[in-house]
Design a protein around this motif. Structure first.
Motif, PDB file in Angstrom:
ATOM      1  N   GLY A 167       0.814  -1.217   0.000  1.00 55.99           N
ATOM      2  CA  GLY A 167       0.000   0.000   0.000  1.00 55.99           C
ATOM      3  C   GLY A 167       0.844   1.262   0.000  1.00 55.99           C
ATOM      4  N   GLY A 168       2.028   1.189   0.580  1.00 55.68           N
ATOM      5  CA  GLY A 168       2.921   2.344   0.629  1.00 55.68           C
ATOM      6  C   GLY A 168       3.536   2.706  -0.706  1.00 55.68           C
ATOM      7  N   ARG A 169       3.318   1.882  -1.707  1.00 60.19           N
ATOM      8  CA  ARG A 169       3.848   2.165  -3.047  1.00 60.19           C
ATOM      9  C   ARG A 169       2.965   3.134  -3.828  1.00 60.19           C
ATOM     10  N   TRP A 170       1.832   3.510  -3.279  1.00 60.08           N
ATOM     11  CA  TRP A 170       0.884   4.399  -3.968  1.00 60.08           C
ATOM     12  C   TRP A 170       1.542   5.662  -4.515  1.00 60.08           C
ATOM     13  N   PRO A 171       2.341   6.405  -3.738  1.00 62.23           N
ATOM     14  CA  PRO A 171       2.935   7.631  -4.296  1.00 62.23           C
ATOM     15  C   PRO A 171       3.843   7.364  -5.505  1.00 62.23           C
ATOM     16  N   ARG A 172       4.594   6.274  -5.471  1.00 58.73           N
ATOM     17  CA  ARG A 172       5.478   5.964  -6.604  1.00 58.73           C
ATOM     18  C   ARG A 172       4.673   5.559  -7.836  1.00 58.73           C
ATOM     19  N   LYS A 173       3.574   4.835  -7.607  1.00 53.08           N
ATOM     20  CA  LYS A 173       2.712   4.457  -8.736  1.00 53.08           C
ATOM     21  C   LYS A 173       2.086   5.702  -9.361  1.00 53.08           C
ATOM     22  N   ASP A 226       7.143  -6.010 -11.693  1.00 49.48           N
ATOM     23  CA  ASP A 226       6.462  -6.098 -10.406  1.00 49.48           C
ATOM     24  C   ASP A 226       4.960  -6.135 -10.652  1.00 49.48           C
ATOM     25  N   PRO A 227       4.260  -7.160 -10.126  1.00 53.42           N
ATOM     26  CA  PRO A 227       2.814  -7.232 -10.360  1.00 53.42           C
ATOM     27  C   PRO A 227       2.068  -5.977  -9.915  1.00 53.42           C
ATOM     28  N   CYS A 228       2.523  -5.320  -8.875  1.00 51.91           N
ATOM     29  CA  CYS A 228       1.852  -4.106  -8.405  1.00 51.91           C
ATOM     30  C   CYS A 228       1.979  -2.970  -9.414  1.00 51.91           C
ATOM     31  N   PHE A 229       3.087  -2.906 -10.105  1.00 53.37           N
ATOM     32  CA  PHE A 229       3.307  -1.822 -11.058  1.00 53.37           C
ATOM     33  C   PHE A 229       2.794  -2.155 -12.463  1.00 53.37           C
ATOM     34  N   ARG A 230       2.421  -3.412 -12.706  1.00 58.43           N
ATOM     35  CA  ARG A 230       1.823  -3.745 -14.000  1.00 58.43           C
ATOM     36  C   ARG A 230       0.505  -3.002 -14.182  1.00 58.43           C
ATOM     37  N   VAL A 231      -0.153  -2.720 -13.076  1.00 59.55           N
ATOM     38  CA  VAL A 231      -1.399  -1.950 -13.120  1.00 59.55           C
ATOM     39  C   VAL A 231      -1.107  -0.556 -13.675  1.00 59.55           C
ATOM     40  N   VAL A 232       0.007   0.023 -13.268  1.00 56.35           N
ATOM     41  CA  VAL A 232       0.417   1.335 -13.765  1.00 56.35           C
ATOM     42  C   VAL A 232       0.701   1.249 -15.266  1.00 56.35           C
ATOM     43  N   ALA A 233       1.400   0.202 -15.676  1.00 55.47           N
ATOM     44  CA  ALA A 233       1.723   0.039 -17.094  1.00 55.47           C
ATOM     45  C   ALA A 233       0.456  -0.070 -17.933  1.00 55.47           C
TER      46      ALA A 233
END
Length: 162
Positions: A54-60, A87-94
């Protein structure tokens, strides 16, 4: 709100998984102190991961803003999102950046899968440099490749070289 939920879905899922041992203990063994202790340890471990994700929100959000700006300036290429696909969490950003760039959904999914596969292969590569034997051995996807190192420059071989 939709963007936040989309980016935080893994954190929310992990939070639910973290709460499940506590709910199961409450439902099955509400009076067993040892079960509560065990459930709390499991919940805390999984909860810590949920907080980290959850703390990755600002970077995303920053990554999406950069991609959006590049799209607006006409300097965006679909390959720009490759670095987020490991990273699966950042694939959403992609996927969101590709959507904003007008890439069709099926093509965006294909690109993200291809980039993720490439990054997985790169992450599992092993490179060994043998200076004495003059070789570079590269092991990738179960295949080994041997390359010869170029000879050192004459200045390195001279006795006057420090």
């Amino acid at each position: 709100m939709w963007l936040w939920l989309s980016f935080q879905r893994y954190a929310l899922l992990l939070a639910l998984v973290a709460a499940s041992p506590l709910a199961l203990t409450w439902w099955q063994m509400p009076a067993a102190w040892w079960a509560w202790s065990l459930a709390a340890v499991v919940a805390l471990r999984i909860g810590a991961v949920a907080v980290a994700v959850g703390g990755r929100w600002p970077r995303k959000l920053r990554a999406l803003r950069v991609a959006t700006r590049r799209i607006e300036l006409g300097r965006f290429a679909p390959a720009d999102v490759r670095r987020y696909c490991g990273d699966p969490c950042f694939r959403v950003v992609a996927r969101e950046a590709l959507r904003r760039a007008g890439v069709p959904a099926a093509e965006a999914r294909r690109l993200v899968r291809a980039y993720a596969r490439e990054l997985r292969i790169e992450a599992s590569e092993l490179v060994v440099v043998d200076h004495v034997g003059g070789q570079i051995r590269r092991v990738s996807a179960g295949q080994s490749t041997v390359l010869s190192l170029p000879p050192p420059p004459a200045s390195v071989l001279s006795p006057d070289h420090p």
